[in-house]
Design a protein around this motif. Structure first.
Motif, PDB file in Angstrom:
ATOM      1  N   THR A   1       0.918  -1.190  -0.218  1.00  0.00           N
ATOM      2  CA  THR A   1       0.016  -0.120  -0.022  1.00  0.00           C
ATOM      3  C   THR A   1       0.758   1.111   0.044  1.00  0.00           C
ATOM      4  O   THR A   1       0.658   2.230  -0.844  1.00  0.00           O
ATOM      5  CB  THR A   1      -0.937  -0.075   1.325  1.00  0.00           C
ATOM      6  OG1 THR A   1      -1.605  -1.150   1.183  1.00  0.00           O
ATOM      7  CG2 THR A   1      -1.870   1.319   1.335  1.00  0.00           C
ATOM      8  N   VAL A   2       1.783   1.360   0.950  1.00  0.00           N
ATOM      9  CA  VAL A   2       2.971   2.379   1.040  1.00  0.00           C
ATOM     10  C   VAL A   2       3.554   2.712  -0.281  1.00  0.00           C
ATOM     11  O   VAL A   2       3.545   3.929  -0.962  1.00  0.00           O
ATOM     12  CB  VAL A   2       3.766   2.290   2.007  1.00  0.00           C
ATOM     13  CG1 VAL A   2       4.535   3.345   2.078  1.00  0.00           C
ATOM     14  CG2 VAL A   2       3.034   2.072   3.624  1.00  0.00           C
ATOM     15  N   GLY A   3       3.960   1.627  -1.086  1.00  0.00           N
ATOM     16  CA  GLY A   3       4.563   1.564  -2.398  1.00  0.00           C
ATOM     17  C   GLY A   3       3.810   2.252  -3.339  1.00  0.00           C
ATOM     18  O   GLY A   3       4.183   3.248  -4.150  1.00  0.00           O
ATOM     19  N   TRP A   4       2.533   1.856  -3.662  1.00  0.00           N
ATOM     20  CA  TRP A   4       1.356   2.290  -4.454  1.00  0.00           C
ATOM     21  C   TRP A   4       1.241   3.966  -4.187  1.00  0.00           C
ATOM     22  O   TRP A   4       1.240   4.776  -5.132  1.00  0.00           O
ATOM     23  CB  TRP A   4       0.178   1.587  -4.508  1.00  0.00           C
ATOM     24  CG  TRP A   4       0.065   0.390  -5.421  1.00  0.00           C
ATOM     25  CD1 TRP A   4       0.093  -0.906  -4.734  1.00  0.00           C
ATOM     26  CD2 TRP A   4      -0.154   0.300  -6.511  1.00  0.00           C
ATOM     27  NE1 TRP A   4       0.294  -1.901  -5.821  1.00  0.00           N
ATOM     28  CE2 TRP A   4      -0.064  -1.178  -6.854  1.00  0.00           C
ATOM     29  CE3 TRP A   4      -0.133   1.134  -7.498  1.00  0.00           C
ATOM     30  CZ2 TRP A   4      -0.112  -1.633  -8.148  1.00  0.00           C
ATOM     31  CZ3 TRP A   4      -0.251   0.457  -8.909  1.00  0.00           C
ATOM     32  CH2 TRP A   4      -0.405  -0.829  -9.083  1.00  0.00           C
ATOM     33  N   ASN A   5       0.743   4.289  -2.781  1.00  0.00           N
ATOM     34  CA  ASN A   5       0.739   5.416  -2.426  1.00  0.00           C
ATOM     35  C   ASN A   5       2.136   6.596  -2.828  1.00  0.00           C
ATOM     36  O   ASN A   5       1.648   7.730  -3.383  1.00  0.00           O
ATOM     37  CB  ASN A   5       0.384   5.662  -0.859  1.00  0.00           C
ATOM     38  CG  ASN A   5      -0.755   5.102  -0.589  1.00  0.00           C
ATOM     39  OD1 ASN A   5      -1.843   4.956  -1.253  1.00  0.00           O
ATOM     40  ND2 ASN A   5      -1.051   4.675   0.761  1.00  0.00           N
ATOM     41  N   SER A   6       3.244   5.966  -2.695  1.00  0.00           N
ATOM     42  CA  SER A   6       4.378   6.876  -2.916  1.00  0.00           C
ATOM     43  C   SER A   6       4.567   7.074  -4.406  1.00  0.00           C
ATOM     44  O   SER A   6       4.727   8.262  -4.753  1.00  0.00           O
ATOM     45  CB  SER A   6       5.526   6.034  -2.593  1.00  0.00           C
ATOM     46  OG  SER A   6       5.796   5.774  -1.101  1.00  0.00           O
ATOM     47  N   ILE A   7       4.180   6.115  -5.416  1.00  0.00           N
ATOM     48  CA  ILE A   7       4.392   6.469  -6.804  1.00  0.00           C
ATOM     49  C   ILE A   7       3.168   7.175  -7.237  1.00  0.00           C
ATOM     50  O   ILE A   7       3.376   7.944  -8.013  1.00  0.00           O
ATOM     51  CB  ILE A   7       4.535   5.184  -7.741  1.00  0.00           C
ATOM     52  CG1 ILE A   7       4.890   5.432  -9.005  1.00  0.00           C
ATOM     53  CG2 ILE A   7       3.214   4.153  -7.309  1.00  0.00           C
ATOM     54  CD1 ILE A   7       6.297   5.896  -9.181  1.00  0.00           C
ATOM     55  N   ILE A   8       2.020   7.139  -6.811  1.00  0.00           N
ATOM     56  CA  ILE A   8       0.756   7.774  -7.208  1.00  0.00           C
ATOM     57  C   ILE A   8       1.129   9.219  -6.693  1.00  0.00           C
ATOM     58  O   ILE A   8       0.949  10.305  -7.290  1.00  0.00           O
ATOM     59  CB  ILE A   8      -0.485   7.264  -6.266  1.00  0.00           C
ATOM     60  CG1 ILE A   8      -0.848   6.113  -7.130  1.00  0.00           C
ATOM     61  CG2 ILE A   8      -1.589   8.285  -6.599  1.00  0.00           C
ATOM     62  CD1 ILE A   8      -1.928   5.306  -6.147  1.00  0.00           C
TER      63      ILE A   8
END
Length: 706
Positions: free
Chosen positions: A301-308
């Motif tokens: 989740t944190v990875g997706w949030n970071s790239i978004i």
């Protein structure tokens, strides 16, 4: 399986150097044959390793030196019993224990009843002398961290010292973490320096605290000392230092940490990967951020949030929205940060339908009561004309912070509903919420937009008198606009001169707008000259003065302004308006004939012109737009008129229309849209570069002042 290393895979770190760039060099026996970490000249760090090594050992934490009581001495018993007498060397101190109360404290913390735990701890403090187990102190530390209670930190620390508690390494680290998490970094540094022994947890805790508090340079200095002492670091250490590189904007340092992590086998670590995505995004390299994200073995989740967030940061809103849908389809759990970001992205894209979907997802995933996400929703609905939806979301929030109140008050103000903005401001005060300078900016702006002169001055004067908040330049700009709206231009000019600081561009711009509306040529010219000196390349300043000259018949002076624009190379931008119908944006320019339904649009436009002419519409030719090209104001078919015509033929009768445009609406279109709203029975909301205009029954919420 070897992980690709971007384009730095085969570079030794001491080869990545620059004469003018910060440089770190890491090495390891298995990579370089020795261990060292050096700092090269170029980007200068004020490194002072001695200050971390040679601190005076007698310095103690300030929070634990306050109101310390001496360790209680044993009281000799007055009752004579036939028992062996203690020798003078024996300790006669009786240890008091209350295992029941300690157990209750630990259980309260376990069930997250932190305030209840402190109430029980207060009993021990009052009676004094009780010796607590390490597990009880550990529970109290957790309570302090969860409540972010500085007072709690001092109480627990004082009790430890006064009762002679000797913590082990684990508890020393916990106490250090407690100070760091509660923002007590000065005390945390002193505790760290006094620790008789430090492990990697100790170093990571203090370095992480420095990064979280924004002391990135100090974090680098301390990391260098740690590296010399340990010559090692875990994934958390490198993730923290990558964040420090992002904070300083040093992509070169971040790349070296990235390379070091890959050589140490930490490239696939979740914490490192997320920190790298954030670092590359903030340092302006979204391509490398995407590369790191693609190579993540497990996308969290944190990875997706970071790239978004990275794509949104660089203005790639559509790409960020597409990634959000990819995240949803991947089955990864979305959190409230995900929805908050998407709502803000939808606000930038003016996409009401996508925002509604995000709102539904927010509720469906159990974040319907989250204060951050709901505040983002309030702000979105306010910015895109759905003020009633914003109020509904606000009323459903169980907890509200000052940002939530500010968003709704500002929303009412931008929509010309000043009375309701003032009402919400008063309700906020009644509920005990402490306003800040943003709150006053929102409510004063609402008063100026709605012409609430008397109430606006009362609130302005109460800032320093009742709330101890000094008015800033933006607050003065609101009051200048309020005076200008009433035509009190001399008073507005006097307020600028009496301000306790140098007038800002916003203050002069407010006066210039008032001069344009009331056609005061001399004062407008004076204000424009002030603006030229502050913002010589800002186009709208020249065009507002051009409006004043044109409307006053000063054609020679208007031509002079045009010549100035050409000499400076400033070109008016093409006007653009758009409307969303069935989740699709339809964009129009002045005289646009590229739309697939151009014939129907122009036919509807001609029909509307005939109808509103019967109600007194007369085309205006003397008003220019503030920031668009000459073709726009000479064309009869302005972009907002075409967008409205398309909305009328594409939606059912009675459906409100929402138009967004890149420029300030001109006087001719403002008059025309008021009459279009009357003859069609529609509510038409136009969001221009200045504010919202709600057209209904032949009137506008702005009161013809914008």
């Amino acid at each position: 399986m070897e992980i690709p290393l971007l384009r730095y895979q085969n570079l030794a770190l001491d080869q990545i150097q620059s004469a003018s760039t910060f440089h770190l060099s890491f090495s390891d026996p298995k990579f370089f044959g020795h261990r060292s970490l050096s700092l090269f000249s170029g980007y200068c760090f004020p490194l002072n390793i001695r200050k971390w090594r040679n601190r005076l050992p007698h310095i103690r934490c300030s929070s634990v030196e306050q109101e310390l009581k001496p360790r209680p001495k044993p009281i000799p018993s007055k009752i004579e019993v036939d028992e062996p007498k203690a020798t003078p060397l024996e300790d006669t101190h009786v240890v008091k224990r209350n295992s029941g109360l300690c157990s209750q404290i630990e259980k309260s913390v376990l069930y997250k009843r932190y305030r209840e735990a402190f109430e029980l701890f207060e009993i021990l403090e009052f009676e004094g002398g009780y010796e607590l187990a390490s597990s009880t102190y550990d529970a109290l530390v957790s309570a302090c961290i969860s409540l972010k209670s500085i007072r709690g930190v001092k109480r627990v620390t004082n009790y430890m010292i006064s009762n002679g508690f000797e913590p082990d390494q684990y508890m020393r680290n916990r106490v250090l973490l407690m100070h760091v998490k509660c923002g007590m970094m000065i005390d945390a540094r002193r505790l760290f320096e006094e620790m008789p022994e430090r492990n990697l947890v100790s170093w990571n805790t203090i370095i992480g605290g420095l990064v979280d508090s924004g002391d990135f340079m100090d974090a680098f200095q301390l990391f260098l000392v740690m590296w010399q002492e340990f010559s090692d670091g875990g994934s958390r250490t490198f993730a923290t230092m990558i964040r420090a590189s992002a904070g300083l904007g040093l992509i070169f340092a971040g790349r070296q940490f990235h390379s070091c992590c890959l050589k140490m086998g930490l490239g696939a670590d979740i914490f490192v990967s997320c920190a790298l995505i954030d670092m590359y995004s903030k340092c302006g390299n979204i391509e490398d951020a995407q590369c790191v994200f693609d190579e993540m073995p497990r996308k969290t989740t944190v990875g997706w949030n970071s790239i978004i967030a990275g794509y949104a940061l660089h203005g790639y809103s559509e790409e960020a929205l597409s990634l959000y849908y990819d995240m949803r389809d991947s089955g990864v759990r979305m959190d409230h940060f995900t929805f908050s970001m998407i709502i803000r992205i939808c606000a930038r894209l003016a996409s009401l339908e996508h925002a509604k979907q995000a709102h539904a997802g927010l509720v469906r995933h159990g974040f319907g009561l989250d204060i951050v996400a709901n505040t983002s929703l309030v702000d979105f609905y306010c910015k895109w004309g759905r003020i009633e939806d914003a109020r509904h979301v606000f009323d459903q929030m169980p907890l509200k912070n000052v940002i939530s109140w500010n968003a709704l008050i500002a929303g009412y103000g931008n929509h010309g509903r000043g009375d309701e903005a003032v009402e919400m401001f008063e309700k906020m005060l009644q509920e005990g919420m402490v306003p800040n300078h943003v709150t006053f900016l929102a409510v004063l702006s609402a008063c100026s937009h709605s012409g609430l002169s008397e109430r606006g001055w009362e609130i302005f004067e109460s800032m320093s008198r009742d709330h101890k908040i000094k008015p800033r330049a933006m607050h003065y700009a609101c009051m200048i606009e309020l005076l200008g709206r009433e035509g009190l231009l001399d008073e507005a000019s006097a307020l600028i001169r009496s301000a306790p600081f140098n007038p800002t561009a916003n203050m002069w711009a407010a006066l210039l707008t008032a001069c344009r509306v009331h056609e005061n040529l001399e004062l407008g010219k004076f204000a424009a000259e002030k603006l030229y000196g502050m913002e010589p390349e800002k186009l709208s300043n020249y065009v507002v003065l051009l409006n004043i000259y044109s409307s006053s018949g000063k054609l020679k002076e208007a031509a002079s302004v045009v010549q100035t624009l050409r000499r400076k190379g400033l070109r008016m931008l093409p006007a653009c308006s758009w409307i969303e119908v069935k989740k699709h944006l339809h964009i129009f320019h002045s005289g646009d004939k590229s739309h697939s339904e151009t014939r129907e649009i122009y036919q509807k436009m001609d029909d509307l012109m005939i109808r509103i002419t019967k109600h007194g519409y007369i085309p205006e030719e003397k008003h220019l737009l503030p920031d668009v090209d000459e073709h726009e104001w000479r064309s009869f078919y302005h972009s907002e008129k075409l967008a409205i015509a398309y909305g009328l033929i594409s939606t059912a009768d009675g459906t409100p229309l929402q138009i967004v445009q890149s420029h300030r609406i001109c006087g001719d279109c403002h008059s025309a849209v008021k009459l279009i709203a009357r003859v069609t029975g529609r509510e038409i909301v136009v969001r221009d570069a200045s504010r919202f205009h709600h057209f209904k029954d032949g009137s506008c919420s702005c009161g013809n002042y914008w």
